[in-house]
Design a protein around this motif. Structure first.
Motif, PDB file in Angstrom:
ATOM      1  N   THR A  49       0.827  -1.303  -0.049  1.00 48.94           N
ATOM      2  CA  THR A  49      -0.224  -0.104  -0.080  1.00 48.94           C
ATOM      3  C   THR A  49       0.968   1.242  -0.276  1.00 48.94           C
ATOM      4  O   THR A  49       2.167   1.238   0.252  1.00 48.94           O
ATOM      5  CB  THR A  49      -0.803   0.009   1.174  1.00 48.94           C
ATOM      6  OG1 THR A  49       0.009   0.186   2.398  1.00 48.94           O
ATOM      7  CG2 THR A  49      -1.829  -1.278   1.324  1.00 48.94           C
ATOM      8  N   ARG A  50       0.214   2.342  -0.219  1.00 47.56           N
ATOM      9  CA  ARG A  50       0.818   3.734  -0.235  1.00 47.56           C
ATOM     10  C   ARG A  50       1.387   3.928   1.174  1.00 47.56           C
ATOM     11  O   ARG A  50       2.372   4.317   1.364  1.00 47.56           O
ATOM     12  CB  ARG A  50       0.017   4.737  -0.588  1.00 47.56           C
ATOM     13  CG  ARG A  50       0.658   6.277  -0.842  1.00 47.56           C
ATOM     14  CD  ARG A  50      -0.144   7.157  -1.515  1.00 47.56           C
ATOM     15  NE  ARG A  50      -0.475   6.998  -2.734  1.00 47.56           N
ATOM     16  CZ  ARG A  50       0.452   7.148  -3.839  1.00 47.56           C
ATOM     17  NH1 ARG A  50       1.599   7.701  -3.601  1.00 47.56           N
ATOM     18  NH2 ARG A  50       0.243   7.109  -5.059  1.00 47.56           N
ATOM     19  N   ALA A  51       0.705   3.451   2.125  1.00 44.74           N
ATOM     20  CA  ALA A  51       1.011   3.781   3.671  1.00 44.74           C
ATOM     21  C   ALA A  51       2.596   3.028   3.890  1.00 44.74           C
ATOM     22  O   ALA A  51       3.207   3.422   4.338  1.00 44.74           O
ATOM     23  CB  ALA A  51       0.027   3.270   4.620  1.00 44.74           C
ATOM     24  N   GLN A  52       2.566   1.740   3.221  1.00 46.50           N
ATOM     25  CA  GLN A  52       3.667   1.152   3.589  1.00 46.50           C
ATOM     26  C   GLN A  52       4.929   1.591   2.702  1.00 46.50           C
ATOM     27  O   GLN A  52       6.198   1.562   3.322  1.00 46.50           O
ATOM     28  CB  GLN A  52       3.632  -0.261   2.853  1.00 46.50           C
ATOM     29  CG  GLN A  52       2.767  -1.138   3.725  1.00 46.50           C
ATOM     30  CD  GLN A  52       2.346  -2.662   3.186  1.00 46.50           C
ATOM     31  OE1 GLN A  52       2.002  -2.568   2.066  1.00 46.50           O
ATOM     32  NE2 GLN A  52       2.288  -3.563   4.235  1.00 46.50           N
ATOM     33  N   LEU A  53       4.809   2.130   1.457  1.00 48.96           N
ATOM     34  CA  LEU A  53       5.739   2.941   0.621  1.00 48.96           C
ATOM     35  C   LEU A  53       6.318   3.968   1.663  1.00 48.96           C
ATOM     36  O   LEU A  53       7.554   4.305   1.859  1.00 48.96           O
ATOM     37  CB  LEU A  53       5.266   3.285  -0.612  1.00 48.96           C
ATOM     38  CG  LEU A  53       6.203   4.171  -1.307  1.00 48.96           C
ATOM     39  CD1 LEU A  53       7.501   3.721  -1.694  1.00 48.96           C
ATOM     40  CD2 LEU A  53       5.508   4.584  -2.762  1.00 48.96           C
ATOM     41  N   GLU A  54       5.140   4.874   2.035  1.00 49.87           N
ATOM     42  CA  GLU A  54       5.714   6.111   2.738  1.00 49.87           C
ATOM     43  C   GLU A  54       6.476   5.869   4.176  1.00 49.87           C
ATOM     44  O   GLU A  54       7.158   6.432   4.530  1.00 49.87           O
ATOM     45  CB  GLU A  54       4.273   6.849   3.160  1.00 49.87           C
ATOM     46  CG  GLU A  54       3.820   7.554   1.848  1.00 49.87           C
ATOM     47  CD  GLU A  54       2.231   8.308   2.344  1.00 49.87           C
ATOM     48  OE1 GLU A  54       1.842   7.872   3.499  1.00 49.87           O
ATOM     49  OE2 GLU A  54       1.714   8.616   1.432  1.00 49.87           O
ATOM     50  N   LEU A  55       6.148   4.638   4.857  1.00 44.94           N
ATOM     51  CA  LEU A  55       6.867   4.395   6.069  1.00 44.94           C
ATOM     52  C   LEU A  55       8.123   3.756   5.386  1.00 44.94           C
ATOM     53  O   LEU A  55       9.180   4.325   6.168  1.00 44.94           O
ATOM     54  CB  LEU A  55       6.026   3.144   6.688  1.00 44.94           C
ATOM     55  CG  LEU A  55       6.845   2.743   7.834  1.00 44.94           C
ATOM     56  CD1 LEU A  55       7.051   3.802   9.009  1.00 44.94           C
ATOM     57  CD2 LEU A  55       6.155   1.375   8.458  1.00 44.94           C
ATOM     58  N   THR A  56       8.445   3.108   4.574  1.00 46.17           N
ATOM     59  CA  THR A  56       9.870   2.659   4.161  1.00 46.17           C
ATOM     60  C   THR A  56      10.745   4.024   3.418  1.00 46.17           C
ATOM     61  O   THR A  56      11.864   4.096   3.952  1.00 46.17           O
ATOM     62  CB  THR A  56       9.503   1.815   2.957  1.00 46.17           C
ATOM     63  OG1 THR A  56       8.733   0.606   3.404  1.00 46.17           O
ATOM     64  CG2 THR A  56      11.011   1.348   2.695  1.00 46.17           C
ATOM     65  N   VAL A  57       9.812   4.810   2.993  1.00 45.64           N
ATOM     66  CA  VAL A  57      10.606   6.103   2.562  1.00 45.64           C
ATOM     67  C   VAL A  57      11.119   6.670   3.849  1.00 45.64           C
ATOM     68  O   VAL A  57      12.357   7.427   3.753  1.00 45.64           O
ATOM     69  CB  VAL A  57       9.629   7.076   1.863  1.00 45.64           C
ATOM     70  CG1 VAL A  57      10.313   8.525   1.750  1.00 45.64           C
ATOM     71  CG2 VAL A  57       9.309   6.467   0.572  1.00 45.64           C
ATOM     72  N   GLU A  58      10.312   6.997   4.930  1.00 47.82           N
ATOM     73  CA  GLU A  58      10.936   7.623   6.033  1.00 47.82           C
ATOM     74  C   GLU A  58      11.796   6.754   6.773  1.00 47.82           C
ATOM     75  O   GLU A  58      12.759   7.436   7.303  1.00 47.82           O
ATOM     76  CB  GLU A  58       9.628   7.769   6.957  1.00 47.82           C
ATOM     77  CG  GLU A  58       9.969   8.453   8.408  1.00 47.82           C
ATOM     78  CD  GLU A  58       8.387   8.487   9.216  1.00 47.82           C
ATOM     79  OE1 GLU A  58       8.932   8.474  10.610  1.00 47.82           O
ATOM     80  OE2 GLU A  58       7.518   8.211   8.760  1.00 47.82           O
ATOM     81  N   ARG A  59      11.860   5.688   6.613  1.00 46.81           N
ATOM     82  CA  ARG A  59      12.863   4.915   7.572  1.00 46.81           C
ATOM     83  C   ARG A  59      14.121   4.705   6.745  1.00 46.81           C
ATOM     84  O   ARG A  59      15.232   4.536   7.127  1.00 46.81           O
ATOM     85  CB  ARG A  59      12.282   3.235   7.462  1.00 46.81           C
ATOM     86  CG  ARG A  59      11.183   2.922   8.677  1.00 46.81           C
ATOM     87  CD  ARG A  59      10.580   1.767   8.654  1.00 46.81           C
ATOM     88  NE  ARG A  59      11.439   0.475   8.959  1.00 46.81           N
ATOM     89  CZ  ARG A  59      11.651   0.218  10.053  1.00 46.81           C
ATOM     90  NH1 ARG A  59      11.445   0.995  11.100  1.00 46.81           N
ATOM     91  NH2 ARG A  59      12.591  -0.797  10.350  1.00 46.81           N
TER      92      ARG A  59
END
Length: 289
Positions: A49-59
């Motif tokens: 999901t987009r939420a998983q992508l955004e979390l990985t970008v942040e990490r």
């Protein structure tokens, strides 16, 4: 399995940031709605999901994410998530029942760790370190702030390992009247000229900074007194010539240091109290009780 995927996703993202362009990934980012729950891609029907992508970008990018997270970077990180998910799915198929159960336990433990960390961040508020606590610590630990006792002392010591006849001879020599004279340095020079394996040293220091067994000997000997010691094949005669109680640095100068020392203790106490309170708010039943 979230910890494995996140860690591997970050590693793959770093490796793929310089990779080639994937038009499918770019199209997915451009066409899929921006809602966090929106699916960007599926890997064997497992959605990313987009939420998983955004979390990985942040990490992956940390505090620099707002500066560097453009469409190109997001596309490459999405590619890394696809590769990570593919490997995770294949690895899961290879697990036997015991390995799967062990993995589930680790995932559950990690989830609980995150929840506990969140709970502590929300509720653990340590009490500020008070001026009274600072003053009490200052009074109980003067040696940490320049206080304590400093002693001046002289040493007559053998400068080599002693055999029994030689040791007995030197013990007799250092027990005689000459060893009670005022000028030890001059006396040792005369003994050395006569071939005696002795040396003279003097020092002024806090006894706690000395190594044992000399530390114990100096600490227990009063000013003006002489004490002998034989240890590890060496003969020592120590005379304490002076003792001075050193003033501590003023409290106003060291209060900041003391607060830094006490702050972790305050946090530890806050966590302990919070743990006890949390346990009281839930039902706990031990199977053996």
């Amino acid at each position: 399995m979230p910890r494995v995927e996140w860690t591997l996703g970050c590693l793959l993202a770093a490796a793929l940031l310089a990779g080639c362009r994937d038009d499918d990934g770019a199209d997915a980012l451009a066409q899929v709605p921006v809602e966090p729950s929106a699916t960007l891609v599926t890997v064997d029907d497992s959605p990313i999901t987009r939420a998983q992508l955004e979390l990985t970008v942040e990490r992956t990018l940390g505090e620099s994410a707002p500066l560097f997270a453009n469409d190109e970077v997001e596309r490459k990180i999405l590619d890394s998530l696809v590769a990570s998910r593919a490997m995770a799915l294949l690895a899961e198929r290879e697990l036997d029942a015991g390995e799967r159960a062990q993995l589930d336990l680790k995932a559950q433990a990690y989830r609980e760790e995150l929840l506990v960390r969140h709970y502590l961040e929300q509720h653990a508020t340590p009490e500020p370190v008070t001026s009274e606590q600072v003053a009490d610590y200052y009074q109980r630990h003067p040696e940490e702030f320049g206080g304590g006792v400093e002693k001046s002392f002289e040493i007559i010591a053998s400068d080599q390992a002693l055999e029994e006849p030689q040791r007995a001879e030197l013990i007799a020599l250092l027990s005689g009247a000459e060893a009670k004279g005022r000028d030890w340095q001059k006396q040792v020079a005369a003994w050395r000229a006569a071939g005696k394996p002795l040396e003279y040293r003097s020092n002024r220091i806090k006894p706690e900074l000395l190594e044992q067994p000399l530390r114990g000997l100096v600490e227990s000997t009063e000013a003006g007194s002489i004490a002998p010691l034989y240890a590890d094949g060496q003969l020592l005669l120590v005379r304490v010539t002076g003792e001075e109680r050193l003033p501590a640095r003023p409290l106003s100068e060291v209060s900041g240091e003391i607060r830094e020392k006490l702050a972790p203790q305050a946090l530890k106490q806050a966590v302990k109290s919070l743990s006890e309170e949390a346990t009281r708010q839930v039902k706990v039943q031990y199977s053996s009780r």
